[in-house]
Design a protein around this motif. Structure first.
Motif, PDB file in Angstrom:
ATOM      1  N   GLY A  12       0.782  -1.225   0.000  1.00 21.02           N
ATOM      2  CA  GLY A  12       0.000   0.000   0.000  1.00 21.02           C
ATOM      3  C   GLY A  12       0.818   1.281   0.000  1.00 21.02           C
ATOM      4  N   HIS A  13       2.157   1.150  -0.060  1.00 24.42           N
ATOM      5  CA  HIS A  13       3.019   2.337  -0.057  1.00 24.42           C
ATOM      6  C   HIS A  13       3.718   2.473  -1.404  1.00 24.42           C
ATOM      7  N   VAL A  14       3.767   3.704  -1.902  1.00 18.54           N
ATOM      8  CA  VAL A  14       4.514   3.956  -3.133  1.00 18.54           C
ATOM      9  C   VAL A  14       6.004   3.943  -2.789  1.00 18.54           C
ATOM     10  N   ILE A  15       6.747   3.073  -3.470  1.00 18.08           N
ATOM     11  CA  ILE A  15       8.186   2.944  -3.185  1.00 18.08           C
ATOM     12  C   ILE A  15       9.030   3.323  -4.391  1.00 18.08           C
ATOM     13  N   GLY A  16       8.363   3.676  -5.491  1.00 15.75           N
ATOM     14  CA  GLY A  16       9.116   4.107  -6.661  1.00 15.75           C
ATOM     15  C   GLY A  16       8.197   4.783  -7.644  1.00 15.75           C
ATOM     16  N   THR A  17       8.756   5.694  -8.425  1.00 12.63           N
ATOM     17  CA  THR A  17       7.907   6.430  -9.368  1.00 12.63           C
ATOM     18  C   THR A  17       8.731   6.994 -10.510  1.00 12.63           C
ATOM     19  N   LEU A  18       8.070   7.262 -11.595  1.00  8.17           N
ATOM     20  CA  LEU A  18       8.661   8.020 -12.713  1.00  8.17           C
ATOM     21  C   LEU A  18       7.534   8.645 -13.510  1.00  8.17           C
ATOM     22  N   ARG A  19       7.914   9.587 -14.376  1.00  9.70           N
ATOM     23  CA  ARG A  19       6.938  10.295 -15.214  1.00  9.70           C
ATOM     24  C   ARG A  19       7.353  10.173 -16.674  1.00  9.70           C
ATOM     25  N   ILE A  20       6.366   9.958 -17.545  1.00 11.67           N
ATOM     26  CA  ILE A  20       6.614   9.890 -18.987  1.00 11.67           C
ATOM     27  C   ILE A  20       5.882  11.046 -19.664  1.00 11.67           C
ATOM     28  N   LEU A  21       6.619  11.804 -20.475  1.00 15.24           N
ATOM     29  CA  LEU A  21       6.019  12.836 -21.332  1.00 15.24           C
ATOM     30  C   LEU A  21       6.260  12.411 -22.772  1.00 15.24           C
ATOM     31  N   LEU A  22       5.225  12.474 -23.590  1.00 19.62           N
ATOM     32  CA  LEU A  22       5.376  12.078 -24.990  1.00 19.62           C
ATOM     33  C   LEU A  22       5.440  13.321 -25.871  1.00 19.62           C
ATOM     34  N   HIS A  23       6.537  13.431 -26.630  1.00 18.25           N
ATOM     35  CA  HIS A  23       6.700  14.520 -27.605  1.00 18.25           C
ATOM     36  C   HIS A  23       6.788  13.841 -28.973  1.00 18.25           C
ATOM     37  N   GLY A  24       5.680  13.701 -29.647  1.00 18.41           N
ATOM     38  CA  GLY A  24       5.694  13.007 -30.930  1.00 18.41           C
ATOM     39  C   GLY A  24       6.165  11.577 -30.751  1.00 18.41           C
ATOM     40  N   ARG A  25       7.242  11.206 -31.463  1.00 18.22           N
ATOM     41  CA  ARG A  25       7.761   9.825 -31.393  1.00 18.22           C
ATOM     42  C   ARG A  25       8.826   9.670 -30.309  1.00 18.22           C
ATOM     43  N   THR A  26       9.032  10.729 -29.522  1.00 13.42           N
ATOM     44  CA  THR A  26      10.042  10.682 -28.464  1.00 13.42           C
ATOM     45  C   THR A  26       9.377  10.802 -27.106  1.00 13.42           C
ATOM     46  N   ALA A  27       9.683   9.839 -26.231  1.00 14.01           N
ATOM     47  CA  ALA A  27       9.185   9.908 -24.852  1.00 14.01           C
ATOM     48  C   ALA A  27      10.304  10.430 -23.967  1.00 14.01           C
ATOM     49  N   LYS A  28       9.942  11.278 -23.009  1.00 17.75           N
ATOM     50  CA  LYS A  28      10.930  11.775 -22.060  1.00 17.75           C
ATOM     51  C   LYS A  28      10.568  11.273 -20.670  1.00 17.75           C
ATOM     52  N   ILE A  29      11.529  10.601 -20.044  1.00 20.26           N
ATOM     53  CA  ILE A  29      11.321  10.106 -18.685  1.00 20.26           C
ATOM     54  C   ILE A  29      11.966  11.068 -17.707  1.00 20.26           C
ATOM     55  N   GLY A  30      11.236  11.342 -16.630  1.00 24.12           N
ATOM     56  CA  GLY A  30      11.768  12.192 -15.567  1.00 24.12           C
ATOM     57  C   GLY A  30      11.203  11.782 -14.227  1.00 24.12           C
ATOM     58  N   ARG A  31      11.610  12.503 -13.192  1.00 24.40           N
ATOM     59  CA  ARG A  31      11.091  12.284 -11.830  1.00 24.40           C
ATOM     60  C   ARG A  31      11.270  10.834 -11.387  1.00 24.40           C
ATOM     61  N   MET A  32      12.366  10.210 -11.816  1.00 30.77           N
ATOM     62  CA  MET A  32      12.632   8.809 -11.473  1.00 30.77           C
ATOM     63  C   MET A  32      13.187   8.725 -10.064  1.00 30.77           C
ATOM     64  N   ALA A  33      12.554   7.941  -9.220  1.00 27.03           N
ATOM     65  CA  ALA A  33      13.081   7.777  -7.864  1.00 27.03           C
ATOM     66  C   ALA A  33      12.526   6.504  -7.233  1.00 27.03           C
ATOM     67  N   VAL A  34      13.380   5.844  -6.484  1.00 24.18           N
ATOM     68  CA  VAL A  34      12.988   4.681  -5.671  1.00 24.18           C
ATOM     69  C   VAL A  34      13.314   5.048  -4.220  1.00 24.18           C
ATOM     70  N   SER A  35      12.415   4.709  -3.313  1.00 23.38           N
ATOM     71  CA  SER A  35      12.646   5.087  -1.911  1.00 23.38           C
ATOM     72  C   SER A  35      13.941   4.460  -1.409  1.00 23.38           C
ATOM     73  N   ALA A  36      14.633   5.179  -0.540  1.00 24.17           N
ATOM     74  CA  ALA A  36      15.990   4.793  -0.138  1.00 24.17           C
ATOM     75  C   ALA A  36      16.038   3.369   0.404  1.00 24.17           C
ATOM     76  N   SER A  37      15.014   2.965   1.138  1.00 17.19           N
ATOM     77  CA  SER A  37      15.049   1.636   1.758  1.00 17.19           C
ATOM     78  C   SER A  37      14.732   0.513   0.778  1.00 17.19           C
ATOM     79  N   SER A  38      14.336   0.873  -0.463  1.00 22.59           N
ATOM     80  CA  SER A  38      13.970  -0.155  -1.450  1.00 22.59           C
ATOM     81  C   SER A  38      14.922  -0.186  -2.642  1.00 22.59           C
ATOM     82  N   ARG A  39      16.034   0.516  -2.548  1.00 24.84           N
ATOM     83  CA  ARG A  39      16.958   0.576  -3.702  1.00 24.84           C
ATOM     84  C   ARG A  39      17.774  -0.709  -3.843  1.00 24.84           C
ATOM     85  N   THR A  40      18.311  -0.900  -5.055  1.00 25.35           N
ATOM     86  CA  THR A  40      19.143  -2.054  -5.445  1.00 25.35           C
ATOM     87  C   THR A  40      18.387  -3.383  -5.323  1.00 25.35           C
ATOM     88  N   GLU A  41      17.062  -3.327  -5.432  1.00 27.83           N
ATOM     89  CA  GLU A  41      16.253  -4.555  -5.423  1.00 27.83           C
ATOM     90  C   GLU A  41      15.600  -4.784  -6.778  1.00 27.83           C
TER      91      GLU A  41
END
Ligand SMILES: CC(C)(COP(=O)(O)OP(=O)(O)OC[C@H]1O[C@@H](n2cnc3c(N)ncnc32)[C@H](O)[C@@H]1OP(=O)(O)O)[C@@H](O)C(=O)NCCC(=O)NCCS
Length: 103
Positions: A12-41
């Protein structure tokens, strides 16, 4: 512009997230983050792979992102290639990276 947000959820907890923006045929990923206690898994990898599938299903042929230098190796492992010079964004050094999607 439409933004798509992906979230990794555990107990029930968000432990990771990212955002996708679509510019025509190119997608841009941003706001990528995984919570510190859940990294390298493998959660970041799963989010990035889901983002590629989502972007491809919406017509994207490539993904670009501005990588913090501290995360450069993470994206490189996933097949992203750097391009251009290191630039400053909010006091943090970044480099643009790009990956062609399998069509
Ligand atoms: C960068 C980040 C998203 C990685 O998420 P994660 O869930 O820990 O990554 P994963 O466990 O899926 O790692 C996948 C692979 O990348 C490697 N990796 C993870 N973080 C790395 C880093 N910062 N540098 C180099 N390699 C990294 C892992 O060791 C793993 O390697 P493997 O394929 O040999 O097993 C996470 O560390 C994070 O949120 N950092 C703080 C915020 C941030 O920097 N966001 C990115 C801004 S551009």
């Amino acid at each position: 512009m439409v933004a798509t947000h992906l979230a990794a959820v555990s107990d029930g907890h968000v432990i990771g997230t990212l955002r996708i923006l679509l510019h025509g045929r190119t997608a841009k990923i941003g706001r990528m983050a995984v919570s510190a206690s859940s990294r390298t898994e493998g959660i970041g990898r799963e989010l990035m792979e889901s983002a590629a599938t989502t972007a491809s299903s919406r017509g994207a042929e490539e993904i670009i992102l501005g990588a913090q230098l501290t995360a450069y190796g993470f994206y490189k492992r996933l097949g992203y290639m750097e391009e251009g010079a290191v630039f400053d964004d909010g006091g943090t050094p970044h480099v643009m990276m790009r990956k062609k999607l399998q069509l």
